[in-house]
Design a protein around this motif. Structure first.
Motif, PDB file in Angstrom:
ATOM      1  N   TYR A 188      -0.461  13.877   9.427  1.00 34.67           N
ATOM      2  CA  TYR A 188      -0.098  14.376  10.757  1.00 34.67           C
ATOM      3  C   TYR A 188      -0.597  15.810  10.930  1.00 34.67           C
ATOM      4  CZ  TYR A 188       3.021  10.358  10.917  1.00 34.67           C
ATOM      5  OH  TYR A 188       3.524   9.093  10.906  1.00 34.67           O
ATOM      6  N   GLY A 233       3.562   7.963   1.561  1.00 38.23           N
ATOM      7  CA  GLY A 233       4.813   7.661   0.866  1.00 38.23           C
ATOM      8  C   GLY A 233       6.078   8.102   1.579  1.00 38.23           C
ATOM      9  N   HIS A 234       5.957   8.648   2.794  1.00 38.56           N
ATOM     10  CA  HIS A 234       7.151   9.204   3.425  1.00 38.56           C
ATOM     11  C   HIS A 234       8.008   8.193   4.167  1.00 38.56           C
ATOM     12  CE1 HIS A 234       6.402  12.926   1.724  1.00 38.56           C
ATOM     13  NE2 HIS A 234       7.219  13.604   2.509  1.00 38.56           N
ATOM     14  N   SER A 235       7.617   6.947   4.155  1.00 38.56           N
ATOM     15  CA  SER A 235       8.525   5.884   4.590  1.00 38.56           C
ATOM     16  C   SER A 235       8.876   5.011   3.394  1.00 38.56           C
ATOM     17  CB  SER A 235       7.888   5.034   5.698  1.00 38.56           C
ATOM     18  OG  SER A 235       7.876   5.765   6.897  1.00 38.56           O
ATOM     19  N   ILE A 236       7.866   4.665   2.609  1.00 38.16           N
ATOM     20  CA  ILE A 236       8.132   3.694   1.549  1.00 38.16           C
ATOM     21  C   ILE A 236       8.889   4.301   0.362  1.00 38.16           C
ATOM     22  CG2 ILE A 236       5.894   3.838   0.298  1.00 38.16           C
ATOM     23  CD1 ILE A 236       6.263   0.592   0.435  1.00 38.16           C
ATOM     24  N   ALA A 283       0.480   5.180   1.173  1.00 37.83           N
ATOM     25  CA  ALA A 283      -0.373   6.194   1.813  1.00 37.83           C
ATOM     26  C   ALA A 283       0.278   7.552   1.541  1.00 37.83           C
ATOM     27  CB  ALA A 283      -0.528   5.888   3.289  1.00 37.83           C
ATOM     28  N   THR A 287       1.111   9.988   6.900  1.00 39.04           N
ATOM     29  CA  THR A 287      -0.188   9.704   7.510  1.00 39.04           C
ATOM     30  C   THR A 287      -0.028   8.905   8.798  1.00 39.04           C
ATOM     31  OG1 THR A 287      -0.524   7.557   6.422  1.00 39.04           O
ATOM     32  CG2 THR A 287      -1.166   9.539   5.177  1.00 39.04           C
ATOM     33  N   ASP A 293       6.855   8.224  16.464  1.00 38.27           N
ATOM     34  CA  ASP A 293       6.202   8.845  17.621  1.00 38.27           C
ATOM     35  C   ASP A 293       4.818   8.280  17.945  1.00 38.27           C
ATOM     36  OD1 ASP A 293       8.176  10.921  18.161  1.00 38.27           O
ATOM     37  OD2 ASP A 293       7.590  11.723  16.214  1.00 38.27           O
ATOM     38  N   ARG A 326      14.294  14.387  13.442  1.00 38.52           N
ATOM     39  CA  ARG A 326      13.247  14.548  14.481  1.00 38.52           C
ATOM     40  C   ARG A 326      12.615  13.233  14.898  1.00 38.52           C
ATOM     41  NH1 ARG A 326      14.971  19.419  12.232  1.00 38.52           N
ATOM     42  NH2 ARG A 326      15.190  20.682  14.080  1.00 38.52           N
ATOM     43  N   LEU A 366       0.842  -1.191   0.000  1.00 42.00           N
ATOM     44  CA  LEU A 366       0.000   0.000   0.000  1.00 42.00           C
ATOM     45  C   LEU A 366       0.879   1.244   0.000  1.00 42.00           C
ATOM     46  CD1 LEU A 366      -2.553  -1.147   2.714  1.00 42.00           C
ATOM     47  CD2 LEU A 366      -2.936  -1.091   0.238  1.00 42.00           C
TER      48      LEU A 366
HETATM   49  C1  LIG Z   1      12.531  13.448   6.806  1.00 49.07           C
HETATM   50  C2  LIG Z   1      11.584  12.585   7.573  1.00 49.07           C
HETATM   51  C3  LIG Z   1      11.438  12.776   8.931  1.00 49.07           C
HETATM   52  C4  LIG Z   1      10.564  11.981   9.671  1.00 49.07           C
HETATM   53  N1  LIG Z   1      10.456  12.195  11.011  1.00 49.07           N
HETATM   54  C5  LIG Z   1       9.611  11.450  11.734  1.00 49.07           C
HETATM   55  C6  LIG Z   1       9.443  11.670  13.141  1.00 49.07           C
HETATM   56  O1  LIG Z   1      10.031  12.574  13.730  1.00 49.07           O
HETATM   57  N2  LIG Z   1       8.587  10.862  13.800  1.00 49.07           N
HETATM   58  C7  LIG Z   1       7.876   9.875  13.179  1.00 49.07           C
HETATM   59  O2  LIG Z   1       7.091   9.203  13.837  1.00 49.07           O
HETATM   60  N3  LIG Z   1       7.992   9.656  11.863  1.00 49.07           N
HETATM   61  C8  LIG Z   1       8.828  10.414  11.129  1.00 49.07           C
HETATM   62  N4  LIG Z   1       8.926  10.193   9.777  1.00 49.07           N
HETATM   63  C9  LIG Z   1       8.154   9.094   9.137  1.00 49.07           C
HETATM   64  C10 LIG Z   1       6.782   9.575   8.790  1.00 49.07           C
HETATM   65  O3  LIG Z   1       6.050   9.547   9.966  1.00 49.07           O
HETATM   66  C11 LIG Z   1       6.146   8.676   7.740  1.00 49.07           C
HETATM   67  O4  LIG Z   1       5.262   9.482   7.043  1.00 49.07           O
HETATM   68  C12 LIG Z   1       5.363   7.515   8.264  1.00 49.07           C
HETATM   69  O5  LIG Z   1       6.234   6.671   8.960  1.00 49.07           O
HETATM   70  C13 LIG Z   1       4.754   6.713   7.151  1.00 49.07           C
HETATM   71  O6  LIG Z   1       3.520   7.247   6.781  1.00 49.07           O
HETATM   72  P1  LIG Z   1       3.149   7.366   5.258  1.00 49.07           P
HETATM   73  O7  LIG Z   1       1.735   7.724   5.189  1.00 49.07           O
HETATM   74  O8  LIG Z   1       4.103   8.261   4.601  1.00 49.07           O
HETATM   75  O9  LIG Z   1       3.294   5.838   4.800  1.00 49.07           O
HETATM   76  P2  LIG Z   1       3.873   5.155   3.492  1.00 49.07           P
HETATM   77  O10 LIG Z   1       5.295   5.473   3.316  1.00 49.07           O
HETATM   78  O11 LIG Z   1       2.957   5.407   2.362  1.00 49.07           O
HETATM   79  O12 LIG Z   1       3.729   3.632   3.948  1.00 49.07           O
HETATM   80  C14 LIG Z   1       4.554   3.084   4.955  1.00 49.07           C
HETATM   81  C15 LIG Z   1       4.275   1.588   5.102  1.00 49.07           C
HETATM   82  O13 LIG Z   1       3.006   1.364   5.702  1.00 49.07           O
HETATM   83  C16 LIG Z   1       2.146   0.632   4.830  1.00 49.07           C
HETATM   84  N5  LIG Z   1       0.831   1.256   4.963  1.00 49.07           N
HETATM   85  C17 LIG Z   1       0.520   2.560   4.750  1.00 49.07           C
HETATM   86  N6  LIG Z   1      -0.762   2.795   5.026  1.00 49.07           N
HETATM   87  C18 LIG Z   1      -1.291   1.615   5.421  1.00 49.07           C
HETATM   88  C19 LIG Z   1      -2.600   1.217   5.849  1.00 49.07           C
HETATM   89  N7  LIG Z   1      -3.631   2.086   5.936  1.00 49.07           N
HETATM   90  N8  LIG Z   1      -2.798  -0.086   6.172  1.00 49.07           N
HETATM   91  C20 LIG Z   1      -1.765  -0.978   6.101  1.00 49.07           C
HETATM   92  N9  LIG Z   1      -0.518  -0.661   5.715  1.00 49.07           N
HETATM   93  C21 LIG Z   1      -0.282   0.622   5.373  1.00 49.07           C
HETATM   94  C22 LIG Z   1       2.756   0.759   3.459  1.00 49.07           C
HETATM   95  O14 LIG Z   1       2.456  -0.348   2.644  1.00 49.07           O
HETATM   96  C23 LIG Z   1       4.237   0.845   3.768  1.00 49.07           C
HETATM   97  O15 LIG Z   1       4.777  -0.427   3.943  1.00 49.07           O
HETATM   98  C24 LIG Z   1       9.803  10.974   9.015  1.00 49.07           C
HETATM   99  C25 LIG Z   1       9.923  10.787   7.633  1.00 49.07           C
HETATM  100  C26 LIG Z   1      10.784  11.591   6.907  1.00 49.07           C
HETATM  101  C27 LIG Z   1      10.881  11.378   5.442  1.00 49.07           C
END
Ligand SMILES: Cc1cc2nc3c(=O)[nH]c(=O)nc-3n(C[C@H](O)[C@H](O)[C@H](O)COP(=O)(O)OP(=O)(O)OC[C@H]3O[C@@H](n4cnc5c(N)ncnc54)[C@H](O)[C@@H]3O)c2cc1C
Ligand code: FES
Ligand code: FES
Lengths: 282, 155
Positions: A73, A33-36, A31, A103, A116, A184, A29
């Protein structure tokens, strides 16, 4: 950096997303995209396809304490009526651009030990609503976070929403973290929720992150807070218990050693409980 | 499989055929030739690729071009009018808010989003608002001054 090739599908509903997951082995999936996306760019992970759930309206809404998995967030930080610890943690994730895209559902599904929201949702005893298209189930926070980047989500399942209780009068919560100055992310994160009735603590819940493979609940600190007036002295004494209660093998890296994290756990638990108690007393 | 995306960039409509793995930043730079948006890291941390996606500052290196289908994008090239610089650009010049200039397009896009949410930010709020943007030259002091100066100009 370019990721290796993959297919892309945009799901319009939870059911469609579940169907696409089933049809495409090796798909994940997408969402916020900030981890994947960073992982794909560094080629630390590969997928056959990404199924974009970021535009499904049902997943982007907050209704009372029911938070859609694809709420950013920034949305969670701006929503009124949610527990203070949650608002506080959401407004301190990464930086404004990360909060605009990342997200809450993606964050918890990814389950980075330094993230967090898992810590806060564990302290708040949140409920995780999971769907597989036709079937659905609800998992309590204590059973949701199971390991390093591991959760109770099974193949083919989506997290749909996260449910938290509204904070009643006399209840307060807070989140405090020792953050990595560049990203962070939490090197140590502590969340607390306490309830005060007639001047005495009747309920307490404390969780920490950044220390173990996944968000971790402290029974001893919470137990030691009960029946106290949550004055500075009892909070300080209770917080000390975390140091010995934590398991032997803590996370440690070039940003902060395991010993340093252990020492800081007490400091940040004390800060979180102190702030939660102040809110409960208001 | 490729996808057809339509989006508006700096007021101009575009329709392009893209691979899913194409990052928005590469789309802007390599497909549209808008090279004002820079790439400074591989880890989504430096902010030099910051653009506005539907009005919000985002890191264009961490968005797929396909995710921006239907969106309105603004890049640094969309800030100045044909005859005058944007107040933020003027302020960065007046306050020496840049040295090598590599971080500047991203800084300006992040600062513009910040000023839209908060017309009169304090120094601390400016520093927090620009947390996702790194500068290796200035030490940030003059960047903060430039944003304060721009806030007055834009008031
Ligand atoms: C520069 C930077 C700094 C950051 N700092 C922090 C911080 O201080 N604290 C913190 O907590 N995080 C931090 N993050 C991570 C951020 O919180 C990510 O956005 C979060 O971890 C992933 O959310 P996403 O929506 O971007 O997920 P995605 O990258 O889209 O997905 C992440 C994973 O979750 C799965 N997934 C997504 N949605 C669902 C769903 N609804 N059901 C099942 N599986 C799902 C995906 O398949 C994937 O494997 C940071 C990221 C970056 C790039
Ligand atoms: S290039 Fe560094 S954050 Fe995008
Ligand atoms: S001016 Fe050189 S990186 Fe900021």
């Amino acid at each position: 950096m370019y990721p290796s090739s993959f297919e892309y599908y945009r799901a319009e509903s939870v059911r469609e997303a579940a169907k696409l997951l089933k049809q495409h082995p090796g798909a994940k999936l997408l969402a916020g995209g900030h981890s994947i996306i960073p992982l794909l760019k560094l080629r630390q992970t590969e997928v056959s396809a990404l199924i974009d759930i970021g535009r499904i309206a049902d997943l982007r809404a907050i209704n009372g304490g029911m938070i859609g998995a694809c709420c950013t967030y920034a949305q969670v930080a701006a929503a009124g009526g949610l527990p203070a610890a949650l608002t506080e943690a959401a407004s301190h994730v990464g930086d404004p651009a990360v909060r605009a895209r990342g997200t809450i559902g993606g964050g918890v599904a990814h389950a980075d030990p330094a993230s967090d929201l898992p810590t806060v949702l564990l302290a708040l005893n949140a409920k995780f609503h999971i769907s597989k298209g036709r079937t659905a189930r609800v998992v309590p926070a204590i059973k949701f976070f199971t390991g390093l980047y591991e959760t109770a989500l099974k193949e083919g399942e989506l997290l749909v929403a996260i449910e938290v209780d509204a904070e009643a009068r006399g209840t307060g919560s807070a989140y405090a973290k020792l953050e990595n100055p560049a990203s962070r992310y939490a090197m140590v994160g502590a969340a607390a929720s306490v309830t005060i009735v007639n001047g005495v603590c009747t309920d307490a819940s404390v969780a920490v992150g950044g220390l173990t493979t996944h968000a971790w609940r402290s029974k001893r600190v919470a137990g030691a807070l009960l029946e106290t007036t949550l004055d500075a002295d009892s909070i300080s004494k209770a917080s000390k218990r975390i140091v010995k209660e934590l398991p032997d093998d803590l996370l440690g890296d070039m940003h902060a050693s395991a010993d340093y994290r252990r020492a800081m756990s007490q400091v940040f638990v004390e800060r979180a409980v102190t702030a939660a108690a102040a809110r409960a007393k208001k | 499989m490729t996808h057809t995306i339509s989006l508006t960039v700096n007021g101009k409509a575009h329709c392009s055929v893209v691979e899913p793995r194409l990052l928005l930043v590469h789309y802007l730079r390599d497909v549209l030739g808008l090279t004002g948006t820079n790439i400074g890291c591989d880890t989504s941390q430096c902010g030099s690729c910051t653009v506005h996606l539907d009005g919000e500052a985002v890191k264009a290196c961490t968005v797929l071009a396909v995710q921006a289908d239907g969106a309105t994008i603004k890049t640094i090239e969309g800030m100045a009018s044909p005859t005058s610089l944007h107040p933020l650009q003027e302020a960065f010049r007046e306050e020496h808010g840049l040295q090598c200039g590599y971080c500047t397009p991203g800084m300006i896009m992040a600062a513009d989003a910040l000023l839209r949410h908060n017309h009169k930010p304090s120094e601390a709020q400016i520093r927090q608002g620009l947390e996702g943007n790194m500068c290796r030259c200035t030490g940030y002091q003059n960047i903060v001054k430039a944003v304060q100066n721009a806030a007055l100009k834009m008031a």
